[in-house]
Every structure is written in structure tokens, then in C-alpha cells.
Write a protein that holds these residues in place. Structure first.
Motif, PDB file in Angstrom:
ATOM      1  N   MET A  33     -24.873 -10.271   4.949  1.00 46.67           N
ATOM      2  CA  MET A  33     -24.121  -8.933   5.028  1.00 46.67           C
ATOM      3  C   MET A  33     -23.014  -8.921   3.903  1.00 46.67           C
ATOM      4  O   MET A  33     -22.658  -7.861   3.572  1.00 46.67           O
ATOM      5  CB  MET A  33     -23.348  -8.832   6.541  1.00 46.67           C
ATOM      6  CG  MET A  33     -23.969  -9.328   7.507  1.00 46.67           C
ATOM      7  SD  MET A  33     -25.612  -8.589   7.882  1.00 46.67           S
ATOM      8  CE  MET A  33     -26.208  -9.386   9.284  1.00 46.67           C
ATOM      9  N   GLN A  34     -22.612 -10.189   3.599  1.00 49.83           N
ATOM     10  CA  GLN A  34     -21.554 -10.234   2.501  1.00 49.83           C
ATOM     11  C   GLN A  34     -21.778 -11.003   1.374  1.00 49.83           C
ATOM     12  O   GLN A  34     -21.429 -12.318   1.269  1.00 49.83           O
ATOM     13  CB  GLN A  34     -20.082 -10.672   3.154  1.00 49.83           C
ATOM     14  CG  GLN A  34     -19.592  -9.680   4.011  1.00 49.83           C
ATOM     15  CD  GLN A  34     -18.201 -10.468   4.912  1.00 49.83           C
ATOM     16  OE1 GLN A  34     -18.908 -11.123   6.073  1.00 49.83           O
ATOM     17  NE2 GLN A  34     -17.397 -10.393   4.364  1.00 49.83           N
ATOM     18  N   PRO A  35     -22.750 -10.642   0.557  1.00 50.39           N
ATOM     19  CA  PRO A  35     -23.282 -11.423  -0.481  1.00 50.39           C
ATOM     20  C   PRO A  35     -22.102 -12.340  -1.481  1.00 50.39           C
ATOM     21  O   PRO A  35     -22.388 -13.482  -1.974  1.00 50.39           O
ATOM     22  CB  PRO A  35     -23.948 -10.632  -1.495  1.00 50.39           C
ATOM     23  CG  PRO A  35     -24.413  -9.395  -0.785  1.00 50.39           C
ATOM     24  CD  PRO A  35     -23.050  -9.398   0.240  1.00 50.39           C
ATOM     25  N   GLU A  36     -21.140 -11.760  -1.333  1.00 54.92           N
ATOM     26  CA  GLU A  36     -19.813 -12.517  -2.094  1.00 54.92           C
ATOM     27  C   GLU A  36     -19.476 -13.794  -1.412  1.00 54.92           C
ATOM     28  O   GLU A  36     -18.980 -14.845  -1.956  1.00 54.92           O
ATOM     29  CB  GLU A  36     -18.748 -11.783  -2.084  1.00 54.92           C
ATOM     30  CG  GLU A  36     -17.880 -11.416  -0.834  1.00 54.92           C
ATOM     31  CD  GLU A  36     -18.497 -10.079  -0.282  1.00 54.92           C
ATOM     32  OE1 GLU A  36     -19.428  -9.741  -0.878  1.00 54.92           O
ATOM     33  OE2 GLU A  36     -17.749  -9.628   0.636  1.00 54.92           O
ATOM     34  N   LEU A  37     -19.894 -13.961  -0.091  1.00 48.74           N
ATOM     35  CA  LEU A  37     -19.796 -15.315   0.577  1.00 48.74           C
ATOM     36  C   LEU A  37     -20.433 -16.367  -0.272  1.00 48.74           C
ATOM     37  O   LEU A  37     -20.027 -17.361   0.054  1.00 48.74           O
ATOM     38  CB  LEU A  37     -19.826 -15.149   2.065  1.00 48.74           C
ATOM     39  CG  LEU A  37     -18.868 -14.442   2.721  1.00 48.74           C
ATOM     40  CD1 LEU A  37     -19.380 -14.329   4.253  1.00 48.74           C
ATOM     41  CD2 LEU A  37     -17.488 -14.862   2.815  1.00 48.74           C
ATOM     42  N   TYR A  38     -21.588 -16.233  -0.678  1.00 50.29           N
ATOM     43  CA  TYR A  38     -22.223 -17.446  -1.347  1.00 50.29           C
ATOM     44  C   TYR A  38     -21.649 -18.109  -2.027  1.00 50.29           C
ATOM     45  O   TYR A  38     -21.799 -19.311  -2.298  1.00 50.29           O
ATOM     46  CB  TYR A  38     -23.576 -16.676  -1.794  1.00 50.29           C
ATOM     47  CG  TYR A  38     -25.098 -16.358  -1.075  1.00 50.29           C
ATOM     48  CD1 TYR A  38     -25.473 -17.093  -0.063  1.00 50.29           C
ATOM     49  CD2 TYR A  38     -25.129 -14.917  -1.217  1.00 50.29           C
ATOM     50  CE1 TYR A  38     -26.445 -16.731   0.418  1.00 50.29           C
ATOM     51  CE2 TYR A  38     -26.515 -14.450  -0.255  1.00 50.29           C
ATOM     52  CZ  TYR A  38     -26.909 -15.342   0.549  1.00 50.29           C
ATOM     53  OH  TYR A  38     -28.065 -15.080   1.451  1.00 50.29           O
ATOM     54  N   LYS A  39     -21.007 -17.670  -3.053  1.00 49.21           N
ATOM     55  CA  LYS A  39     -20.090 -18.289  -4.009  1.00 49.21           C
ATOM     56  C   LYS A  39     -18.935 -19.118  -3.141  1.00 49.21           C
ATOM     57  O   LYS A  39     -19.012 -20.484  -3.734  1.00 49.21           O
ATOM     58  CB  LYS A  39     -19.406 -17.255  -4.975  1.00 49.21           C
ATOM     59  CG  LYS A  39     -18.584 -18.029  -6.066  1.00 49.21           C
ATOM     60  CD  LYS A  39     -18.123 -17.076  -7.148  1.00 49.21           C
ATOM     61  CE  LYS A  39     -17.550 -17.663  -8.438  1.00 49.21           C
ATOM     62  NZ  LYS A  39     -15.856 -17.654  -8.215  1.00 49.21           N
ATOM     63  N   GLN A  40     -18.335 -18.687  -2.299  1.00 51.84           N
ATOM     64  CA  GLN A  40     -17.574 -19.637  -1.327  1.00 51.84           C
ATOM     65  C   GLN A  40     -18.219 -20.426  -0.769  1.00 51.84           C
ATOM     66  O   GLN A  40     -17.932 -21.915  -0.767  1.00 51.84           O
ATOM     67  CB  GLN A  40     -16.426 -18.575  -0.327  1.00 51.84           C
ATOM     68  CG  GLN A  40     -15.552 -19.330   0.107  1.00 51.84           C
ATOM     69  CD  GLN A  40     -14.665 -18.444   0.875  1.00 51.84           C
ATOM     70  OE1 GLN A  40     -14.841 -17.164   0.959  1.00 51.84           O
ATOM     71  NE2 GLN A  40     -13.681 -18.973   1.585  1.00 51.84           N
ATOM     72  N   ILE A  41     -19.368 -20.332  -0.108  1.00 49.85           N
ATOM     73  CA  ILE A  41     -19.897 -21.300   0.594  1.00 49.85           C
ATOM     74  C   ILE A  41     -20.446 -22.465  -0.363  1.00 49.85           C
ATOM     75  O   ILE A  41     -20.401 -23.477   0.063  1.00 49.85           O
ATOM     76  CB  ILE A  41     -21.324 -20.797   1.369  1.00 49.85           C
ATOM     77  CG1 ILE A  41     -20.732 -19.871   2.141  1.00 49.85           C
ATOM     78  CG2 ILE A  41     -22.263 -21.749   1.842  1.00 49.85           C
ATOM     79  CD1 ILE A  41     -21.980 -18.753   2.931  1.00 49.85           C
ATOM     80  N   LEU A  42     -21.051 -22.154  -1.435  1.00 50.82           N
ATOM     81  CA  LEU A  42     -21.513 -23.139  -2.100  1.00 50.82           C
ATOM     82  C   LEU A  42     -20.573 -23.847  -3.188  1.00 50.82           C
ATOM     83  O   LEU A  42     -20.855 -24.788  -3.954  1.00 50.82           O
ATOM     84  CB  LEU A  42     -22.792 -22.529  -3.147  1.00 50.82           C
ATOM     85  CG  LEU A  42     -23.960 -22.037  -2.211  1.00 50.82           C
ATOM     86  CD1 LEU A  42     -24.987 -21.123  -3.174  1.00 50.82           C
ATOM     87  CD2 LEU A  42     -24.468 -23.007  -1.344  1.00 50.82           C
TER      88      LEU A  42
END
Ligand code: ZN
Length: 100
Positions: A72-81
Motif C-alpha cells: 500500500m505504501q511503496p516508500e516503505l520498501y526502502k525503509q524495510i530493506l
């Protein structure tokens, strides 16, 4: 690569790798008849790998499903990874739980 990310610090890198391998194998192997894998089986394998990754990789503290949230929030990928904190509860890892 994942060593300093929340995935790495919570020891879930293996699940991510397994999910990625299933997705890749399901997407690539059916192109090679020698593997004996049909496109139907390959598609199921790829979807299952993705679903398992989404379902199983979660915060040990707040139980947030990071990849589900990132849908839902693609910007989270950067934070997760790349960041060592959970995007939901900001805990660095389960070892930093507050005492009850
Ligand atoms: Zn959390």
C-alpha cells in the motif's frame, strides 16, 4: 546487504531469500522445457513465494507485516530493506523489548 536492515537484524533474511528464489524459479524455470515445469506450476510457485514472504516476514514486536504494508505504501520498501527500525513501531529488534 540486509545486515543492517530490520530484515537482517531480526534474522528474517532467509525467509526473504526463499521467497525471492521461489518467485524467480516460478518465473524463469518454465521457459526451459528440460525443467519439466509448466507455466501454470511456475505461476503458482511465484505467487506462493510472494504470499509466503508477505505473510511470514513480520515485526517480532508489533507483528506488522512489512511487505503487506509496503504493497500500500511503496516508500516503505526502502525503509524495510535499509533501516534497522520497524516502520510501524520503530523498535530496532525483538531484543530491545521493554520489560513488562
Ligand atoms: Zn514493529
Amino acid at each position: 546487504m540486509l545486515g543492517n536492515s530490520i530484515i537482517g537484524t531480526t534474522g528474517q533474511g532467509g525467509k526473504l531469500v526463499a521467497a525471492l528464489v521461489a518467485m524467480l524459479a516460478g518465473s524463469v524455470l518454465p521457459a526451459f522445457p528440460a525443467t519439466g515445469m509448466s507455466w501454470t506450476v511456475g505461476t503458482i510457485l511465484a505467487i506462493a513465494g510472494y504470499a509466503l514472504g508477505v505473510a511470514l516476514i513480520r515485526c517480532p514486536v508489533c507483528k506488522a507485516r512489512w511487505f503487506w504494508d509496503a504493497l500500500m505504501q511503496p516508500e516503505l520498501y526502502k525503509q524495510i530493506l535499509s533501516h534497522p527500525e520497524c516502520p510501524e513501531c520503530s523498535r530496532a529488534s525483538a531484543t530491545e523489548k521493554e520489560p513488562d
